[in-house]
Structures are given as C-alpha cells and as structure tokens.
Design a protein around this motif. Structure first.
Motif, PDB file in Angstrom:
ATOM      1  N   GLU A 282     -16.133 -52.740  -9.950  1.00 36.56           N
ATOM      2  CA  GLU A 282     -16.087 -51.346  -9.375  1.00 36.56           C
ATOM      3  C   GLU A 282     -17.095 -51.259  -8.186  1.00 36.56           C
ATOM      4  OE1 GLU A 282     -16.417 -48.868 -12.734  1.00 36.56           O
ATOM      5  OE2 GLU A 282     -14.462 -49.364 -13.657  1.00 36.56           O
ATOM      6  N   LEU A 283     -17.186 -52.111  -7.387  1.00 36.53           N
ATOM      7  CA  LEU A 283     -18.075 -52.136  -6.160  1.00 36.53           C
ATOM      8  C   LEU A 283     -17.253 -51.838  -5.102  1.00 36.53           C
ATOM      9  CD1 LEU A 283     -19.962 -55.309  -6.791  1.00 36.53           C
ATOM     10  CD2 LEU A 283     -20.686 -53.051  -7.584  1.00 36.53           C
ATOM     11  N   ARG A 284     -17.848 -50.990  -3.747  1.00 36.68           N
ATOM     12  CA  ARG A 284     -17.264 -50.553  -2.788  1.00 36.68           C
ATOM     13  C   ARG A 284     -17.078 -51.501  -1.789  1.00 36.68           C
ATOM     14  NH1 ARG A 284     -19.601 -45.982   1.300  1.00 36.68           N
ATOM     15  NH2 ARG A 284     -20.299 -47.801   2.279  1.00 36.68           N
TER      16      ARG A 284
ATOM     17  N   THR B 142     -13.250 -55.307  -7.250  1.00 38.44           N
ATOM     18  CA  THR B 142     -12.360 -54.475  -8.131  1.00 38.44           C
ATOM     19  C   THR B 142     -12.902 -54.543  -9.731  1.00 38.44           C
ATOM     20  OG1 THR B 142     -10.450 -54.780  -6.768  1.00 38.44           O
ATOM     21  CG2 THR B 142     -10.134 -54.127  -8.970  1.00 38.44           C
ATOM     22  N   LYS B 143     -13.487 -55.673 -10.026  1.00 40.99           N
ATOM     23  CA  LYS B 143     -13.747 -55.983 -11.408  1.00 40.99           C
ATOM     24  C   LYS B 143     -14.793 -55.504 -11.730  1.00 40.99           C
ATOM     25  CE  LYS B 143     -11.408 -60.071 -12.628  1.00 40.99           C
ATOM     26  NZ  LYS B 143     -11.610 -61.610 -12.980  1.00 40.99           N
TER      27      LYS B 143
ATOM     28  N   GLN C 226     -22.824 -53.637  -1.613  1.00 43.99           N
ATOM     29  CA  GLN C 226     -23.023 -53.519  -3.108  1.00 43.99           C
ATOM     30  C   GLN C 226     -23.213 -54.483  -3.781  1.00 43.99           C
ATOM     31  OE1 GLN C 226     -20.565 -50.280  -4.317  1.00 43.99           O
ATOM     32  NE2 GLN C 226     -21.616 -48.733  -3.089  1.00 43.99           N
TER      33      GLN C 226
END
Length: 226
Positions: A205-207, A202-203, A211
């Motif tokens: 912004e990875l899927r 979340t922090k 990643q």
C-alpha cells in the motif's frame, strides 16, 4: 495525434534560478511552463488552480517552505496528489527527507545539468519516482537509524507480504537502482521488473518508489551505504 505537452509549474524563490528553469523546460517541444511561484503559499495556490502535470519545487522558500507546500499538495489525505520534483543541495539533506515523507515524487540536486532536470520532469510525469542513486544512498543513509523501528514486527509483516523475488527487487529499489539496472542485476527483463515493482507497491500500500525506499530502511531491509 501527438501527446499533450507536460505542463510544468516552477516554484523557486531565486529569480535567476527560476528564470533558468523556465528557459530549460520551455525549450523542450514536449514541455510547457504554465506558471511560476516565488514562495510556498503562492505555489500551493497556483498549483491548485492550474493543476500542472509536474511541479518543480525548491525547499527553502519564504512564507511557506517547500516541505509544507509539498505536504499540502501531495501529502497524506490529498485527494489527487500532485507530482512534485524537489530540487535541493547536499547540505539540506534532512529537509529533503522531510519533503519525501511529505509526498514528493523525487529529488535532484540544484546543480544538476539541464539534461538531467529535463529527464527528471519526464520521469515524474510518467508517474514514476526519481531517486538519483548516489544521492539516495547519502540521504537515506544519514537517516537510516531514525527510520528503523525498535521492533521486528513491521519487518516481519513486510517479509510475509512479499515473495523472495519481490524482496530482492525491493532491496534493489532501496539501493537506488533504476528498473533497467535491477533487470541487469537480477537477469530479468525490464517489463518483469515493472511488474514486480507494481506488485510491491500494491501489496505494501505504497504510492511510489520513494515510499518503498523509506519503508525498506525503516524495516531494516536496507542499510546505510556511506
């Protein structure tokens, strides 16, 4: 009430291999092979029509290869990215790297035993990613230098975004460890690891974990383990 079976699409140009996958997955009570494709273009068309839960994707296919098919189905800008398990061999590791960048959720070797293939499909169907530790070290290690940027800005941004414990977990993820293995290494519960992984994704912004591994190498938080 039982859960619906995992709907699997097989994309493989070799008929015997494709038939083998179909036999393996169809034998499982929680799986249903809903379609098959012998080239990448057909894979994209069938996947968009059937919307399977997991796509088992070969890389080397005619017309459109597996990397481009993966990019079209799960790449940047895709509204509802497909869950794709890439199957490959050691001698095409560069292609696997490109497939992971294109949005694949994980990969296995083509000669993986049936039990490992079955486990892989189930793992990806749950929304997790699959990175076999030994293969991850070989694959990403070979490309570590091309992944890493020349400046320290990206690394500093990642370090600032994460707590020391989250950085530890990210390093363990980059080493190819599973949640259970990370829990054992850090003396915490598996549920706590899951929480940390979720926060990291979340922090940053990875899927998914794929990643996260690539980013860890890119910013120098992990190094080649060859």
């Amino acid at each position: 009430m039982t859960d619906a079976p995992i709907r699997v699409l097989i994309c493989e140009d070799q008929e015997l291999v494709r038939a083998g996958y179909i036999t393996i997955f169809s034998s499982q009570p929680d799986m249903d092979v809903v379609g098959e494709a012998a080239d990448g273009r057909a894979a994209v068309e069938i996947a968009r029509r059937l919307r399977p839960d997991v796509i088992v994707m070969d890389i080397r296919m005619p017309i459109v290869d597996g990397i481009e098919a993966t990019r079209q189905l799960a790449g940047p800008g895709t509204a509802t990215p497909a869950k794709i398990l890439v199957v490959t061999t050691f001698n095409v590791d560069a292609y696997v790297y490109e497939a992971l960048k294109a949005g694949a959720s994980g990969f296995l070797l083509k000669d993986a035993p049936p039990a490992e293939l079955i486990k892989g499909v189930r793992t990806i169907a749950r929304g997790e990613s699959l990175l076999a530790p030994a293969v991850t070290r070989t694959l990403i290690g070979h490309h570590a230098e091309r992944l890493r940027p020349a400046t320290l800005q990206a690394r500093e941004e990642v370090v600032r975004a994460l707590t020391p414990r989250e950085l530890e977990v990210l390093e363990q993820i980059a080493a190819g460890l599973s949640n259970a293995e990370i829990a054992a290494a850090l003396f915490i519960t598996t549920e706590t690891v899951k929480t940390y992984v979720s926060r990291i994704l979340t922090k940053l912004e990875l899927r998914d974990r794929v990643q996260a591994v690539i980013l860890a190498y890119r910013v120098g938080l992990a190094s080649s383990m060859d």
